[in-house]
Design an enzyme around this catalytic site. Structure first.
Site, PDB file in Angstrom:
ATOM      1  N   LEU A 151       1.187  -1.482   0.194  1.00 39.78           N
ATOM      2  CA  LEU A 151       0.051  -0.105  -0.182  1.00 39.78           C
ATOM      3  C   LEU A 151       0.848   1.304   0.336  1.00 39.78           C
ATOM      4  CD1 LEU A 151      -2.637  -1.241   2.331  1.00 39.78           C
ATOM      5  CD2 LEU A 151      -3.063  -0.920   0.129  1.00 39.78           C
ATOM      6  N   CYS A 152       0.544   2.571  -0.856  1.00 38.10           N
ATOM      7  CA  CYS A 152       0.788   3.700  -0.992  1.00 38.10           C
ATOM      8  C   CYS A 152       1.307   4.390   0.481  1.00 38.10           C
ATOM      9  CB  CYS A 152       0.486   4.317  -1.924  1.00 38.10           C
ATOM     10  SG  CYS A 152       1.026   5.913  -1.947  1.00 38.10           S
TER      11      CYS A 152
END
Length: 259
Positions: A151-152
């Protein structure tokens, strides 16, 4: 004193996932095509929200890495890199500017100018947001050097915005022939599908809605950039091109599974 440069300001509420990505590309292509003649406004600043929770993969990510916990969400692959984003309770922006043919590399000045506008807008509401490069610690540097999380918003880069130790804004760029597209996500509150990622409402006692925020951010960006933004809509050509891009790219399962 020179007159302010013209700019377009757009807001799209609750767009479908593929359409949101396709519109960004259609605008970037339009700005690129008109850049040599100067017939298009210099900057196009767009804000949008999402019709349904959506997992967007970065361009280079493998679809096989997507956790089954996100199967309930819509899905799309971005044209920009970086980690996956769960778009839900957020305000997304895109900025498209013309560039010269043959330019290469990231435009750090664009990152910093847009993020400065967002910092100033949040400060107006009493929220202290700072770039990650001002918040680095030895432990944070070790984390940043490790393998990138899926996840960014669990990753950190220098220009990301941090509130109370958590990343609340990340951005990415893509170059076209004569334009640059920069888009990013500002987390407003945590999604039930990614509760480990708090947003502004979770981290502060202040409640902010997307419409208030995009107006504040556009005002601050106009002040920093000297752009005279006027509310606008997509051109007929951009609408048509966005529909074509949905059909040929972002709406196709082959685009999702290409990696």
């Amino acid at each position: 004193m020179t007159d302010p440069r013209p700019g377009r300001l757009l807001f799209h509420r609750e767009g479908e996932s593929a359409w949101n990505m396709a519109v960004d590309q259609a605008i970037a292509e339009s700005v690129s095509a008109n850049a040599p003649s100067g017939s298009a406004p210099t900057y196009t600043l767009r804000f949008y929200t999402w019709a349904a929770p959506t997992l967007s993969l970065g361009y280079f990510q493998s679809s096989a890495d997507a956790s089954p916990r996100f199967d309930i969400a819509e899905r799309v692959r971005r044209s920009t890199g970086g980690g996956a984003i769960l778009h839900h309770h957020e305000l997304t922006y895109s900025l498209t500017v013309p560039s010269s043919a043959g330019e290469h590399g990231a435009r750090t000045d664009l990152y910093r100018r847009v993020h400065a506008a967002i910092i100033n807008a949040l400060h107006r509401h009493g929220i202290d947001a700072r770039p990650y490069y001002l918040n680095k610690t030895p432990a944070a540097k070790t984390l940043a050097a490790s393998d990138d999380p899926f996840l960014c918003f669990q990753r950190r880069t220098d220009e990301d915005l941090i509130v109370s130790g958590y990343k609340v804004l990340g951005s990415a760029q893509r170059r076209f022939k004569r334009s640059i597209l920069q888009h990013g996500s500002l987390l407003l509150r945590a999604s039930e599908y990614a509760s480990e990622l708090p947003g502004l409402v979770d981290l502060t006692p202040i409640s902010l809605d997307p419409e208030t925020l995009w107006k504040r951010i556009s005002e601050e960006f106009a002040a920093l950039s000297g752009i005279a933004f006027e509310s606008d809509v997509l051109t007929a050509t951009e609408w048509t091109r966005a529909d074509e891009i949905v059909a040929s790219r972002f709406g196709r399962s082959e685009w999702w599974t290409r990696r």
